[in-house]
Scaffold this motif. Structure first.
Motif, PDB file in Angstrom:
ATOM      1  N   LYS A   1     -14.927 -12.163   0.099  1.00  0.00           N
ATOM      2  CA  LYS A   1     -13.933 -11.890  -0.944  1.00  0.00           C
ATOM      3  C   LYS A   1     -12.582 -12.480  -0.537  1.00  0.00           C
ATOM      4  O   LYS A   1     -11.943 -13.193  -1.321  1.00  0.00           O
TER       5      LYS A   1
ATOM      6  N   GLU B   1      -7.568  -5.443   3.526  1.00  0.00           N
ATOM      7  CA  GLU B   1      -7.781  -6.866   3.214  1.00  0.00           C
ATOM      8  C   GLU B   1      -6.654  -7.717   3.808  1.00  0.00           C
ATOM      9  O   GLU B   1      -6.905  -8.775   4.384  1.00  0.00           O
TER      10      GLU B   1
ATOM     11  N   LYS C   1      -5.996  -2.416  -0.038  1.00  0.00           N
ATOM     12  CA  LYS C   1      -5.217  -3.658   0.064  1.00  0.00           C
ATOM     13  C   LYS C   1      -4.820  -3.915   1.515  1.00  0.00           C
ATOM     14  O   LYS C   1      -4.914  -5.038   2.002  1.00  0.00           O
TER      15      LYS C   1
ATOM     16  N   LYS D   1       8.993  -3.876  -4.918  1.00  0.00           N
ATOM     17  CA  LYS D   1       8.323  -3.344  -3.716  1.00  0.00           C
ATOM     18  C   LYS D   1       8.892  -3.974  -2.446  1.00  0.00           C
ATOM     19  O   LYS D   1       9.108  -3.293  -1.447  1.00  0.00           O
TER      20      LYS D   1
ATOM     21  N   PHE E   1     -12.837  -2.745  -4.126  1.00  0.00           N
ATOM     22  CA  PHE E   1     -12.211  -1.582  -4.763  1.00  0.00           C
ATOM     23  C   PHE E   1     -11.789  -1.967  -6.179  1.00  0.00           C
ATOM     24  O   PHE E   1     -11.982  -3.117  -6.605  1.00  0.00           O
ATOM     25  N   GLY E   2     -11.209  -1.007  -6.887  1.00  0.00           N
ATOM     26  CA  GLY E   2     -10.681  -1.274  -8.228  1.00  0.00           C
ATOM     27  C   GLY E   2     -11.727  -1.875  -9.160  1.00  0.00           C
ATOM     28  O   GLY E   2     -12.825  -1.342  -9.326  1.00  0.00           O
ATOM     29  N   TYR E   3     -11.401  -3.028  -9.734  1.00  0.00           N
ATOM     30  CA  TYR E   3     -12.274  -3.648 -10.732  1.00  0.00           C
ATOM     31  C   TYR E   3     -13.330  -4.574 -10.104  1.00  0.00           C
ATOM     32  O   TYR E   3     -14.062  -5.255 -10.824  1.00  0.00           O
ATOM     33  N   ASP E   4     -13.419  -4.617  -8.782  1.00  0.00           N
ATOM     34  CA  ASP E   4     -14.351  -5.541  -8.108  1.00  0.00           C
ATOM     35  C   ASP E   4     -15.803  -5.455  -8.605  1.00  0.00           C
ATOM     36  O   ASP E   4     -16.456  -6.495  -8.757  1.00  0.00           O
TER      37      ASP E   4
ATOM     38  N   GLU F   1       6.610   1.401 -10.059  1.00  0.00           N
ATOM     39  CA  GLU F   1       6.447   0.036 -10.584  1.00  0.00           C
ATOM     40  C   GLU F   1       7.027  -0.004 -11.986  1.00  0.00           C
ATOM     41  O   GLU F   1       6.327   0.192 -12.960  1.00  0.00           O
TER      42      GLU F   1
ATOM     43  N   PHE G   1      -8.013 -12.483 -12.077  1.00  0.00           N
ATOM     44  CA  PHE G   1      -7.152 -11.657 -11.236  1.00  0.00           C
ATOM     45  C   PHE G   1      -5.950 -12.506 -10.868  1.00  0.00           C
ATOM     46  O   PHE G   1      -6.099 -13.679 -10.508  1.00  0.00           O
TER      47      PHE G   1
ATOM     48  N   GLU H   1       3.546  -6.718  -3.118  1.00  0.00           N
ATOM     49  CA  GLU H   1       2.340  -7.353  -3.663  1.00  0.00           C
ATOM     50  C   GLU H   1       1.984  -6.657  -4.950  1.00  0.00           C
ATOM     51  O   GLU H   1       1.917  -5.429  -4.969  1.00  0.00           O
ATOM     52  N   ASP H   2       1.812  -7.394  -6.036  1.00  0.00           N
ATOM     53  CA  ASP H   2       1.360  -6.769  -7.270  1.00  0.00           C
ATOM     54  C   ASP H   2       0.217  -7.591  -7.856  1.00  0.00           C
ATOM     55  O   ASP H   2       0.271  -8.828  -7.869  1.00  0.00           O
ATOM     56  N   THR H   3      -0.807  -6.884  -8.306  1.00  0.00           N
ATOM     57  CA  THR H   3      -2.018  -7.540  -8.801  1.00  0.00           C
ATOM     58  C   THR H   3      -2.390  -6.989 -10.166  1.00  0.00           C
ATOM     59  O   THR H   3      -2.168  -5.815 -10.450  1.00  0.00           O
TER      60      THR H   3
ATOM     61  N   ALA I   1      -3.231  -0.751 -13.379  1.00  0.00           N
ATOM     62  CA  ALA I   1      -3.428   0.536 -12.704  1.00  0.00           C
ATOM     63  C   ALA I   1      -3.372   1.693 -13.698  1.00  0.00           C
ATOM     64  O   ALA I   1      -4.012   2.722 -13.498  1.00  0.00           O
TER      65      ALA I   1
ATOM     66  N   HIS J   1      -7.778 -13.842  -5.231  1.00  0.00           N
ATOM     67  CA  HIS J   1      -6.385 -13.927  -5.664  1.00  0.00           C
ATOM     68  C   HIS J   1      -5.450 -13.563  -4.508  1.00  0.00           C
ATOM     69  O   HIS J   1      -4.498 -14.260  -4.213  1.00  0.00           O
ATOM     70  N   ARG J   2      -5.763 -12.432  -3.832  1.00  0.00           N
ATOM     71  CA  ARG J   2      -4.899 -11.959  -2.738  1.00  0.00           C
ATOM     72  C   ARG J   2      -4.951 -12.928  -1.564  1.00  0.00           C
ATOM     73  O   ARG J   2      -3.920 -13.285  -0.990  1.00  0.00           O
TER      74      ARG J   2
HETATM   75  P1  IMP Z   1      -1.566  -2.694  -8.177  1.00  0.00           P
HETATM   76  O1  IMP Z   1      -1.326  -4.085  -7.726  1.00  0.00           O
HETATM   77  O2  IMP Z   1      -1.649  -1.756  -6.987  1.00  0.00           O
HETATM   78  O3  IMP Z   1      -0.595  -2.254  -9.221  1.00  0.00           O
HETATM   79  O4  IMP Z   1      -3.023  -2.655  -8.795  1.00  0.00           O
HETATM   80  C1  IMP Z   1      -3.292  -2.774 -10.170  1.00  0.00           C
HETATM   81  C2  IMP Z   1      -4.705  -2.375 -10.498  1.00  0.00           C
HETATM   82  O5  IMP Z   1      -5.574  -3.457 -10.181  1.00  0.00           O
HETATM   83  C3  IMP Z   1      -5.251  -1.146  -9.780  1.00  0.00           C
HETATM   84  O6  IMP Z   1      -6.057  -0.446 -10.714  1.00  0.00           O
HETATM   85  C4  IMP Z   1      -6.097  -1.717  -8.675  1.00  0.00           C
HETATM   86  O7  IMP Z   1      -7.178  -0.877  -8.354  1.00  0.00           O
HETATM   87  C5  IMP Z   1      -6.570  -3.024  -9.287  1.00  0.00           C
HETATM   88  N1  IMP Z   1      -6.713  -4.038  -8.243  1.00  0.00           N
HETATM   89  C6  IMP Z   1      -5.738  -4.566  -7.453  1.00  0.00           C
HETATM   90  N2  IMP Z   1      -6.243  -5.482  -6.622  1.00  0.00           N
HETATM   91  C7  IMP Z   1      -7.572  -5.547  -6.888  1.00  0.00           C
HETATM   92  C8  IMP Z   1      -8.636  -6.314  -6.329  1.00  0.00           C
HETATM   93  O8  IMP Z   1      -8.487  -7.118  -5.390  1.00  0.00           O
HETATM   94  N3  IMP Z   1      -9.855  -6.103  -6.867  1.00  0.00           N
HETATM   95  C9  IMP Z   1     -10.077  -5.230  -7.892  1.00  0.00           C
HETATM   96  N4  IMP Z   1      -9.127  -4.487  -8.426  1.00  0.00           N
HETATM   97  C10 IMP Z   1      -7.874  -4.641  -7.934  1.00  0.00           C
END
Ligand code: IMP
Length: 191
Positions: A170, A17, A14, A53, A147-150, A41, A114, A68-70, A86, A175-176
């Motif tokens: 990206k 990015e 994050k 946060k 990363f993550g679900y990308d 969290e 997202f 930041e929360d996603t 997560a 979203h970010r």
């Molecule tokens: P958190 O915002 O750090 O709580 O992330 C929540 C979950 O979403 C984690 O498993 C991250 O890997 C995933 N995640 C957060 N941002 C992204 C992204 O931009 N792309 C893909 N996965 C994401």
């Protein structure tokens, strides 16, 4: 010299990015730069977690802080994993993707989005900014970036996953990226 701002996260993907997005305007610091652990969290919405946060970051450093929360919200799974993205599947990123694809086996409606919520706190008041990226869950993993679900998410209007894009691509649609650009717009108006 650029003004300093804290993004209250230890997630270096994050941070990278966010530095690309805010880089020309701010010196972006993270919890890692201060040797601070991430706060728990404990909220049940992205907004609440973002606020937790941001307040933590400000309390610990005195800098203007962004929380930041996603989450990934999947329609066919009643919008899970959402705020629990997560932890929902209980594994690391690769394991989580595998379990999500397994749950989606045979599912025709693959719509997902997202969502990112930012909370910005300067010791006085909290401001929120949201960014949403609609798209589709793939049938299998594609790409090595992000990363993550990308690797299992294709943004609406595209044919490749977020993990197959260059980071600037990206960030331009994500979203970010959307949430942080809203924050920048607000800041410019305020100055
Ligand atoms: P958190 O915002 O750090 O709580 O992330 C929540 C979950 O979403 C984690 O498993 C991250 O890997 C995933 N995640 C957060 N941002 C992204 C992204 O931009 N792309 C893909 N996965 C994401």
């Amino acid at each position: 010299m650029h003004p300093r701002i804290l993004v209250a996260t230890s997630n270096l993907h994050k941070v990278r990015e966010i530095r690309e997005i805010l880089g020309p305007c701010f010196k972006v610091l993270s919890l890692v730069d201060f040797g601070l652990p991430s706060p728990e969290e404990t909220g049940d919405s992205l907004k609440e977690n973002a606020r937790i946060k941001a307040e933590y970051g400000w309390r610990k450093t005195g800098l203007m802080s962004i929380g930041e929360d996603t989450g990934l919200f999947v329609k066919a799974l009643k919008w899970a994993p959402g705020v629990y993205s997560a932890r929902f599947f209980g594994g690391d990123a690769k394991e989580n993707r595998k379990r999500l694809l397994y749950l989606m086996e045979g599912e025709r409606d693959r719509y997902a989005e997202f969502r990112t919520v930012l909370a910005v706190y300067d010791g006085k008041s909290v401001r929120y900014f949201e960014g949403i990226l609609p798209g589709w869950i793939t049938l299998k993993e594609r790409g090595r970036g992000g990363f993550g679900y990308d690797p299992i998410f294709i943004p609406e209007g595209h044919t490749i996953t977020l993990a197959e894009m260059e980071s600037f691509q990206k960030n331009a649609i994500s979203h970010r990226g959307r949430a942080f650009r809203k924050f920048l717009k607000w800041l410019v108006k305020k100055l």
